[in-house]
Scaffold this motif. Sequence first.
Motif, short mmCIF file in Angstrom:
data_model
loop_
_atom_site.label_atom_id
_atom_site.label_comp_id
_atom_site.label_asym_id
_atom_site.label_seq_id
_atom_site.Cartn_x
_atom_site.Cartn_y
_atom_site.Cartn_z
N PHE A 197 0.83 -1.20 0.00
CA PHE A 197 0.00 0.00 0.00
C PHE A 197 0.87 1.26 0.00
CE2 PHE A 197 -3.55 -2.68 1.58
CZ PHE A 197 -4.54 -2.23 0.72
N ALA A 198 1.94 1.25 0.81
CA ALA A 198 2.81 2.41 0.91
C ALA A 198 3.47 2.73 -0.43
CB ALA A 198 3.87 2.19 1.98
N VAL A 199 3.96 1.69 -1.10
CA VAL A 199 4.59 1.89 -2.40
C VAL A 199 3.59 2.44 -3.42
CG1 VAL A 199 5.65 0.69 -4.37
CG2 VAL A 199 6.36 0.14 -2.03
N GLY A 200 2.35 1.92 -3.38
CA GLY A 200 1.32 2.42 -4.29
C GLY A 200 1.01 3.89 -4.05
N LEU A 201 0.88 4.28 -2.79
CA LEU A 201 0.59 5.67 -2.46
C LEU A 201 1.73 6.60 -2.88
CD1 LEU A 201 -1.11 5.42 1.05
CD2 LEU A 201 -2.14 6.29 -1.05
N VAL A 202 2.96 6.17 -2.63
CA VAL A 202 4.11 6.99 -3.02
C VAL A 202 4.16 7.15 -4.53
CG1 VAL A 202 6.63 7.08 -3.09
CG2 VAL A 202 5.47 6.45 -0.97
N GLY A 203 3.86 6.07 -5.26
CA GLY A 203 3.87 6.15 -6.72
C GLY A 203 2.85 7.13 -7.26
N VAL A 204 1.65 7.10 -6.71
CA VAL A 204 0.62 8.04 -7.15
C VAL A 204 0.98 9.46 -6.74
CG1 VAL A 204 -1.80 8.67 -6.95
CG2 VAL A 204 -1.16 6.27 -7.08
N TYR A 205 1.53 9.61 -5.54
CA TYR A 205 1.93 10.92 -5.05
C TYR A 205 2.97 11.56 -5.96
CZ TYR A 205 4.09 14.41 -1.97
OH TYR A 205 4.61 15.57 -1.45
N THR B 76 -7.01 4.02 -2.91
CA THR B 76 -5.95 3.34 -2.18
C THR B 76 -6.05 3.60 -0.69
OG1 THR B 76 -4.49 3.54 -4.11
CG2 THR B 76 -3.46 3.01 -2.00
N VAL B 77 -6.29 4.86 -0.31
CA VAL B 77 -6.41 5.21 1.11
C VAL B 77 -7.63 4.53 1.71
CG1 VAL B 77 -6.86 7.09 2.72
CG2 VAL B 77 -5.19 7.39 0.89
N TYR B 78 -8.76 4.54 1.00
CA TYR B 78 -9.99 3.93 1.51
C TYR B 78 -9.79 2.42 1.72
CZ TYR B 78 -15.06 3.88 2.29
OH TYR B 78 -16.31 3.79 2.85
N ILE B 79 -9.21 1.76 0.74
CA ILE B 79 -8.98 0.32 0.84
C ILE B 79 -8.01 0.02 1.98
CG2 ILE B 79 -8.02 -1.69 -0.36
CD1 ILE B 79 -9.07 -0.43 -2.98
N PHE B 80 -6.99 0.84 2.13
CA PHE B 80 -6.02 0.66 3.22
C PHE B 80 -6.72 0.78 4.58
CE2 PHE B 80 -3.04 2.32 6.35
CZ PHE B 80 -1.98 1.45 6.23
N VAL C 258 -18.71 2.34 -2.97
CA VAL C 258 -19.09 0.93 -2.94
C VAL C 258 -17.94 0.06 -3.43
CG1 VAL C 258 -20.62 -0.81 -3.94
CG2 VAL C 258 -21.56 1.35 -3.12
N PHE C 259 -17.28 0.49 -4.51
CA PHE C 259 -16.13 -0.27 -5.01
C PHE C 259 -15.01 -0.32 -3.98
CE2 PHE C 259 -11.83 0.25 -6.74
CZ PHE C 259 -11.64 -1.00 -7.30
N ALA C 260 -14.62 0.84 -3.44
CA ALA C 260 -13.50 0.90 -2.50
C ALA C 260 -13.82 0.16 -1.21
CB ALA C 260 -13.14 2.35 -2.21
N ALA C 261 -15.04 0.31 -0.71
CA ALA C 261 -15.42 -0.37 0.53
C ALA C 261 -15.46 -1.87 0.35
CB ALA C 261 -16.77 0.15 1.02
N THR C 262 -15.98 -2.32 -0.79
CA THR C 262 -16.02 -3.76 -1.06
C THR C 262 -14.62 -4.32 -1.24
OG1 THR C 262 -18.17 -3.49 -2.16
CG2 THR C 262 -16.99 -5.54 -2.56
N SER D 117 -12.86 -6.99 1.26
CA SER D 117 -12.30 -8.23 0.72
C SER D 117 -10.84 -8.38 1.11
CB SER D 117 -12.45 -8.24 -0.81
OG SER D 117 -13.81 -8.20 -1.20
N SER D 118 -10.10 -7.29 1.04
CA SER D 118 -8.70 -7.33 1.44
C SER D 118 -8.56 -7.70 2.91
CB SER D 118 -8.05 -5.96 1.18
OG SER D 118 -6.70 -5.95 1.59
#
Length: 271
Positions: free
Chosen positions: A50-58, A102-106, A136-140, A144-145
């Motif tokens: 998750f951290a790598v994904g957030l840094v990449g988007v940032y 990403t933040v919501y799923i995290f 709904v997508f992010a919460a689901t 699931s994660s």
Amino acid sequence: MEHQQLVETTSNCPSSSSSMKSNGENQVKPFKFPLTVWEMMGASGVVLGFAVGLVGVYLSLPDSDYSFLKLPRTLEDLRILKDDLEQYTSDYTIQVLLVYCTVYIFMQTFMIPGSVFMSLLAGSLFGVLKGVAIVVFAATAGASSCYFLSNLIGRPLVLSLWPDKLVFFQNQVAKRESRLLNYMLFLRVTPTLPNTFLNVASPIVNVPYHTFLLATFIGIIPAAYVAVRAGTTLGELRSISDLYDIQSIGIIFFIGLASVVPTLMRDNNKS
């Protein structure tokens, strides 16, 4: 067998402890961390991903001052975040959307409170229809994660945090195997058991993932709609309690009632 063993293990704890007391054994067991080294490594790997994904988007965002970026804890924090993000949402929609999801799923994966503020933010940034779809997508996805992560490392944590709730949930799932979707949908819509607990405990009591996924996807739509709709008029909110007016509560109540009517009718026919 696994269901029975979990109940027996949990239910036998009081009797064993009382027998120890009656034998005069007052020894205090040393604290033992509930996760093994491999389980900790697995959880750490998820966090790192998750951290790598957030840094990449940032890094894909333009150079600017992003000191305003933080998880909102109050409505005032949310208003400040919304005002600062609006200009980026129109110019960098994809990046903002990726960061948001990403933040919501995290948060959902690691049971971090504050998802209601994220739902309000979706309404203020993306509008009702897009906001509901995104939430709904992010919460689901987050639920699931959490489900799969709990399947890996969740058992000792749930047994230490919610032993009584786990036994209750396990017994209810065992009794409703033939109509489990209705029951899970009812739990999602109503506050009978916290959503965080459902995400973590479902794999432990052997709720099939397809049932968990469908109940989650459908069950969170009413609450997501209420929060996202309120987010479109964020300036009018004075407290989180304003989200749940009589109309909103009525909608959620009737959806929850409709989810259990088939089960009740089936039980009456059998009796």
